[in-house]
Design a protein around this motif. Structure first.
Motif, PDB file in Angstrom:
ATOM      1  N   GLU A  79     -12.093 -12.762  24.608  1.00 41.39           N
ATOM      2  CA  GLU A  79     -12.298 -12.502  23.129  1.00 41.39           C
ATOM      3  C   GLU A  79     -12.943 -11.008  23.014  1.00 41.39           C
ATOM      4  O   GLU A  79     -12.876 -10.310  21.911  1.00 41.39           O
ATOM      5  CB  GLU A  79     -12.999 -13.513  22.372  1.00 41.39           C
ATOM      6  N   TYR A  80     -14.027 -11.016  23.955  1.00 42.59           N
ATOM      7  CA  TYR A  80     -14.446  -9.346  24.038  1.00 42.59           C
ATOM      8  C   TYR A  80     -13.322  -8.363  23.866  1.00 42.59           C
ATOM      9  O   TYR A  80     -13.500  -7.391  23.242  1.00 42.59           O
ATOM     10  CB  TYR A  80     -15.519  -9.287  25.206  1.00 42.59           C
ATOM     11  N   VAL A  81     -12.447  -8.216  24.923  1.00 43.42           N
ATOM     12  CA  VAL A  81     -11.461  -7.315  24.948  1.00 43.42           C
ATOM     13  C   VAL A  81     -10.672  -7.224  23.476  1.00 43.42           C
ATOM     14  O   VAL A  81     -10.341  -6.236  22.962  1.00 43.42           O
ATOM     15  CB  VAL A  81     -10.414  -7.729  25.833  1.00 43.42           C
ATOM     16  N   TYR A  82     -10.431  -8.343  22.876  1.00 46.56           N
ATOM     17  CA  TYR A  82      -9.612  -8.300  21.444  1.00 46.56           C
ATOM     18  C   TYR A  82     -10.694  -7.679  20.641  1.00 46.56           C
ATOM     19  O   TYR A  82     -10.088  -7.000  19.807  1.00 46.56           O
ATOM     20  CB  TYR A  82      -9.531  -9.779  21.202  1.00 46.56           C
ATOM     21  N   CYS A  83     -11.955  -8.116  20.322  1.00 45.33           N
ATOM     22  CA  CYS A  83     -12.688  -7.248  19.470  1.00 45.33           C
ATOM     23  C   CYS A  83     -13.001  -5.957  19.480  1.00 45.33           C
ATOM     24  O   CYS A  83     -12.954  -5.191  18.675  1.00 45.33           O
ATOM     25  CB  CYS A  83     -14.077  -8.132  19.525  1.00 45.33           C
ATOM     26  N   THR A  84     -12.938  -5.547  20.872  1.00 43.69           N
ATOM     27  CA  THR A  84     -13.312  -4.105  21.023  1.00 43.69           C
ATOM     28  C   THR A  84     -11.988  -3.252  20.612  1.00 43.69           C
ATOM     29  O   THR A  84     -12.273  -2.094  20.485  1.00 43.69           O
ATOM     30  CB  THR A  84     -13.650  -3.793  22.669  1.00 43.69           C
ATOM     31  N   SER A  85     -10.969  -3.765  20.541  1.00 46.92           N
ATOM     32  CA  SER A  85      -9.662  -3.222  19.946  1.00 46.92           C
ATOM     33  C   SER A  85      -9.414  -3.200  18.855  1.00 46.92           C
ATOM     34  O   SER A  85      -8.464  -2.925  18.057  1.00 46.92           O
ATOM     35  CB  SER A  85      -8.685  -3.708  21.113  1.00 46.92           C
ATOM     36  N   LEU A  86     -10.337  -3.874  17.846  1.00 45.39           N
ATOM     37  CA  LEU A  86      -9.756  -4.003  16.415  1.00 45.39           C
ATOM     38  C   LEU A  86      -9.587  -2.795  15.648  1.00 45.39           C
ATOM     39  O   LEU A  86      -8.832  -2.846  14.816  1.00 45.39           O
ATOM     40  CB  LEU A  86     -11.352  -4.730  15.619  1.00 45.39           C
ATOM     41  N   THR A  87     -10.424  -1.620  16.088  1.00 45.30           N
ATOM     42  CA  THR A  87     -10.212  -0.473  15.262  1.00 45.30           C
ATOM     43  C   THR A  87      -8.715   0.204  15.599  1.00 45.30           C
ATOM     44  O   THR A  87      -8.190   0.707  14.594  1.00 45.30           O
ATOM     45  CB  THR A  87     -11.164   0.734  15.913  1.00 45.30           C
ATOM     46  N   TYR A  88      -8.229   0.119  16.534  1.00 42.70           N
ATOM     47  CA  TYR A  88      -6.695   0.680  16.721  1.00 42.70           C
ATOM     48  C   TYR A  88      -5.937  -0.259  16.204  1.00 42.70           C
ATOM     49  O   TYR A  88      -4.860   0.206  15.617  1.00 42.70           O
ATOM     50  CB  TYR A  88      -6.631   0.316  18.441  1.00 42.70           C
ATOM     51  N   ASN A  89      -6.082  -1.790  16.237  1.00 38.03           N
ATOM     52  CA  ASN A  89      -5.154  -2.465  15.429  1.00 38.03           C
ATOM     53  C   ASN A  89      -4.944  -2.081  14.182  1.00 38.03           C
ATOM     54  O   ASN A  89      -4.271  -2.176  13.260  1.00 38.03           O
ATOM     55  CB  ASN A  89      -5.108  -4.044  15.862  1.00 38.03           C
ATOM     56  N   ASN A  90      -6.247  -2.010  13.619  1.00 34.46           N
ATOM     57  CA  ASN A  90      -6.345  -1.814  11.849  1.00 34.46           C
ATOM     58  C   ASN A  90      -5.940  -0.554  11.597  1.00 34.46           C
ATOM     59  O   ASN A  90      -5.419  -0.457  10.459  1.00 34.46           O
ATOM     60  CB  ASN A  90      -7.894  -2.035  11.690  1.00 34.46           C
ATOM     61  N   MET A  91      -6.075   0.369  12.426  1.00 27.56           N
ATOM     62  CA  MET A  91      -5.639   2.075  12.188  1.00 27.56           C
ATOM     63  C   MET A  91      -3.807   1.672  12.174  1.00 27.56           C
ATOM     64  O   MET A  91      -3.336   2.110  11.131  1.00 27.56           O
ATOM     65  CB  MET A  91      -5.757   2.948  12.897  1.00 27.56           C
ATOM     66  N   ILE A  92      -3.345   0.816  13.029  1.00 30.08           N
ATOM     67  CA  ILE A  92      -1.856   0.598  12.873  1.00 30.08           C
ATOM     68  C   ILE A  92      -1.500   0.054  11.869  1.00 30.08           C
ATOM     69  O   ILE A  92      -0.553   0.389  11.151  1.00 30.08           O
ATOM     70  CB  ILE A  92      -1.486  -0.022  14.293  1.00 30.08           C
ATOM     71  N   MET A  93      -1.971  -1.018  11.427  1.00 29.69           N
ATOM     72  CA  MET A  93      -1.857  -1.933   9.939  1.00 29.69           C
ATOM     73  C   MET A  93      -1.795  -1.158   8.827  1.00 29.69           C
ATOM     74  O   MET A  93      -1.177  -1.189   8.086  1.00 29.69           O
ATOM     75  CB  MET A  93      -2.585  -3.114   9.996  1.00 29.69           C
ATOM     76  N   ALA A  94      -3.063  -0.442   8.832  1.00 29.52           N
ATOM     77  CA  ALA A  94      -3.431   0.364   7.627  1.00 29.52           C
ATOM     78  C   ALA A  94      -2.184   1.488   7.469  1.00 29.52           C
ATOM     79  O   ALA A  94      -2.114   1.939   6.419  1.00 29.52           O
ATOM     80  CB  ALA A  94      -4.830   1.062   7.667  1.00 29.52           C
ATOM     81  N   ALA A  95      -1.681   1.936   8.471  1.00 27.81           N
ATOM     82  CA  ALA A  95      -0.787   3.077   8.431  1.00 27.81           C
ATOM     83  C   ALA A  95       0.341   2.480   8.116  1.00 27.81           C
ATOM     84  O   ALA A  95       1.542   3.321   7.787  1.00 27.81           O
ATOM     85  CB  ALA A  95      -0.670   4.074   9.886  1.00 27.81           C
ATOM     86  N   GLY A  96       0.517   1.336   8.046  1.00 27.47           N
ATOM     87  CA  GLY A  96       1.831   0.533   7.826  1.00 27.47           C
ATOM     88  C   GLY A  96       3.084   0.468   9.016  1.00 27.47           C
ATOM     89  O   GLY A  96       4.228   0.267   8.536  1.00 27.47           O
ATOM     90  N   HIS A  97       2.493   1.035  10.131  1.00 29.89           N
ATOM     91  CA  HIS A  97       3.470   0.926  11.314  1.00 29.89           C
ATOM     92  C   HIS A  97       3.477  -0.393  12.140  1.00 29.89           C
ATOM     93  O   HIS A  97       3.408  -0.523  13.118  1.00 29.89           O
ATOM     94  CB  HIS A  97       2.845   2.051  12.404  1.00 29.89           C
ATOM     95  N   ILE A  98       4.199  -1.286  11.355  1.00 32.19           N
ATOM     96  CA  ILE A  98       4.244  -2.656  11.731  1.00 32.19           C
ATOM     97  C   ILE A  98       5.677  -2.838  12.606  1.00 32.19           C
ATOM     98  O   ILE A  98       5.451  -3.494  13.640  1.00 32.19           O
ATOM     99  CB  ILE A  98       4.284  -3.567  10.605  1.00 32.19           C
ATOM    100  N   LYS A  99       6.742  -2.354  11.880  1.00 34.43           N
ATOM    101  CA  LYS A  99       7.986  -2.475  12.628  1.00 34.43           C
ATOM    102  C   LYS A  99       7.800  -1.557  14.105  1.00 34.43           C
ATOM    103  O   LYS A  99       8.385  -2.186  14.856  1.00 34.43           O
ATOM    104  CB  LYS A  99       8.837  -1.830  11.804  1.00 34.43           C
ATOM    105  N   GLN A 100       7.158  -0.419  14.150  1.00 34.71           N
ATOM    106  CA  GLN A 100       7.012   0.524  15.030  1.00 34.71           C
ATOM    107  C   GLN A 100       6.488  -0.203  16.346  1.00 34.71           C
ATOM    108  O   GLN A 100       6.608   0.047  17.540  1.00 34.71           O
ATOM    109  CB  GLN A 100       6.537   1.776  14.950  1.00 34.71           C
ATOM    110  N   THR A 101       5.493  -1.202  16.028  1.00 28.73           N
ATOM    111  CA  THR A 101       4.788  -1.806  17.230  1.00 28.73           C
ATOM    112  C   THR A 101       4.882  -3.165  17.397  1.00 28.73           C
ATOM    113  O   THR A 101       4.005  -3.759  17.979  1.00 28.73           O
ATOM    114  CB  THR A 101       3.230  -1.546  16.821  1.00 28.73           C
ATOM    115  N   GLN A 102       6.071  -3.699  16.827  1.00 30.80           N
ATOM    116  CA  GLN A 102       6.305  -5.045  16.888  1.00 30.80           C
ATOM    117  C   GLN A 102       6.572  -5.326  18.445  1.00 30.80           C
ATOM    118  O   GLN A 102       6.296  -6.488  18.957  1.00 30.80           O
ATOM    119  CB  GLN A 102       7.496  -5.580  16.071  1.00 30.80           C
ATOM    120  N   TRP A 103       7.148  -4.686  19.108  1.00 31.42           N
ATOM    121  CA  TRP A 103       7.161  -4.852  20.748  1.00 31.42           C
ATOM    122  C   TRP A 103       5.955  -5.005  21.366  1.00 31.42           C
ATOM    123  O   TRP A 103       5.992  -5.890  22.335  1.00 31.42           O
ATOM    124  CB  TRP A 103       7.850  -3.610  21.194  1.00 31.42           C
TER     125      TRP A 103
END
Length: 506
Positions: free
Chosen positions: A354-378
């Motif tokens: 869970e530590y690894v998951y929480c430390t990466s929140l910024t990267y995932n949130n930037m991807i979602m905020a930019a709307g790059h959902i389809k591009q990162t579904q893989w």
């Protein structure tokens, strides 16, 4: 622009404090009620409730794609004040969730009939059937009334209203549950009353949004606004695997008593994860508004700062948890001998995953905020496959330790992949900076664990000594982490500390 940024920061601070308060309330209440269930009804009953809840939550996979796509679709209209387009998004998503609620009702009915036939529980068939129906009530009402309203307010950085409703319902549920258990009521009655309390939140939320937002109900639905729902489903699957699949794997491969062991540890870890996210704040909506307004200077200034904040918060909370979780679970489950809750290696792996998951929140949130959902579904699909396959293989060899190890490996892959994608397509954050931040915080966490680990295990003998040492360990880990980060990232660390202090001051 300055006024917009001030209002945005104020909303972020209010959301953060409200979310933090909610997580503290949920943590306290969530420790009291399950402990009473464990001591009164036993591990098998507690594990059955956790297992049924996870089977019901499978349905979140169906709605998850629309949830993610709806959230992203709201960012643009809310940022620009286009309520007509926001109304289209709201009405289109509401139509989907109404149909989904009807389908969910059918699924819960089928699950109620089937579950008691295939899973051994401490209840009779009728009681187990009714328990499934009761536990499914909240999910049905949430889908019918609450989700579009919740997503609209999330995008508008007014999630605090929903958060305060959650606080009210959580406290009310704990208060009533304790009374009912002390009066000798059955677990079925306790969970039924809890469901009645929790269905108030989506109904109130729906009424609030319709009264305070200019939702135009005459607009036509437009499915194109949710065009990324199929891609968002991949992220929903990955999140479900992250939060729920372990229980299902343990139910299928072990038994409901091991589900109870897992759920007690998981509750502590997920509570810490929620605390980190609460203090960090609703950064996805914040980044979404920055990107929608093309505020490049704000992105370059704030994204690295929030990235460092996520690492520092995660290190302080999760390494404190790694040091304290095993003695806490031993105290919490004291007197319960139907299964062994002492699982230190499992607890450590679960915390670190869970530590690894929480430390990466910024990267995932930037991807979602930019709307790059389809591009990162893989990325999401691959993470889910890694998690499921490794968990199923390893649980046969090393039990619940294998489940935690599979989760850790999957999260590590997700983090690396999100960093690479964000750097290449959204925001080119320095890779050297990211690695350096990770190393500094990992070193701080390991140093703290080596310093306090053995001392704590030797001196904690009861809850009073536990809370004393918890305060000492938390302060010690915090001091080590702040000093080390200040040494390597002086200006950025000062910005993080200032941002956190301002959130609470506001």
């Amino acid at each position: 622009m300055l006024l917009v940024e001030m209002n945005r920061n104020k909303a972020l601070a209010l959301n953060s404090v409200a979310s933090l308060l909610q997580q503290i309330v949920a943590l306290i209440c969530g420790l009291i009620v399950p402990r009473l269930i464990l001591s009164t009804f036993g591990s098998a009953a507690n594990g059955t409730v956790a297992s049924i809840s996870q089977f019901i939550s499978i349905t979140s996979l169906i709605q998850g794609g629309v949830t993610g796509a709806t959230r992203v679709a709201f960012y643009g209209p809310i940022a620009t004040g286009d309520m007509k387009k926001a109304s289209v998004v709201y009405k289109t998503s509401q139509s989907f969730y109404t149909k989904f609620a009807l389908a969910l009702t059918g699924y819960v009915a089928v699950l109620a009939v089937v579950y008691p036939k295939f899973v051994e529980t401490p209840f009779g068939y009728i009681d187990a059937l009714l328990l499934v129906l009761v536990l499914g009530m909240n999910a049905i009402f949430e889908s019918m009334f609450g989700i579009p309203s919740q997503l609209l307010m999330f995008a508008d950085q007014k999630a605090y209203f929903n958060t305060f409703l959650q606080i009210f319902c959580t406290i009310g549920n704990a208060f009533v549950s304790v009374i009912l258990i002390k009066l000798g009521c059955s677990l079925l009655v306790v969970k039924f009353v809890a469901a009645l309390i929790f269905i108030l939140r989506p109904i109130i939320l729906n009424v609030y949004v319709r009264r305070h937002y200019a939702i135009d109900t005459s607009v036509e639905k437009d499915k194109s606004v949710l065009s990324q729902s199929n891609a968002a489903l991949a992220k929903s699957i990955a999140f479900y695997v992250h939060s729920s699949t372990d229980n299902l794997v343990i139910t299928a491969c072990l038994n409901v008593m091991w589900v109870s062991v897992y759920s007690v540890h998981r509750y502590v870890v997920s509570s810490i994860s929620n605390l980190v996210a609460a203090i960090l704040g609703n950064t996805e909506a914040l980044f979404g508004q920055m990107i929608a307004r093309d505020e490049q200077d704000a992105i370059k200034r704030d994204v690295p700062m929030y990235d460092l904040m996520s690492k520092m918060l995660s290190t302080v909370f999760f390494f404190t948890c790694i040091i304290l979780i095993t003695p806490f679970v031993s105290l919490y489950t004291g007197g319960i001998s139907d299964i062994d809750y002492y699982q230190p290696l499992f607890a450590t792996l679960l915390c670190f995953a869970e530590y690894v998951y929480c430390t990466s929140l910024t990267y995932n949130n930037m991807i979602m905020a930019a709307g790059h959902i389809k591009q990162t579904q893989w990325i999401s699909v691959t993470e889910a496959i890694i998690n499921i396959v490794l968990s199923l293989v390893l649980v046969k060899w090393i039990g619940i330790i294998g489940v935690a190890l599979g989760t850790l490996i999957a999260f590590t892959f997700n983090t690396v992949a999100n960093i690479i994608y964000m750097k290449k397509y959204i925001f080119d954050m320095s890779l050297g900076w990211i690695i350096k931040v990770y190393l500094a915080n990992l070193v701080a966490g390991v140093l703290a664990t080596c310093l306090f680990g053995n001392i704590v295990n030797a001196h904690i003998t009861g809850f009073i000594s536990f809370f004393i040492w918890a305060a000492v360990v938390f302060a010690g880990v915090c001091l080590i982490d702040v000093v080390l980060n200040y040494f390597f990232f002086k200006n950025e660390t000062k910005s993080v500390l200032l941002k956190i202090s301002k959130k609470f001051a506001r």
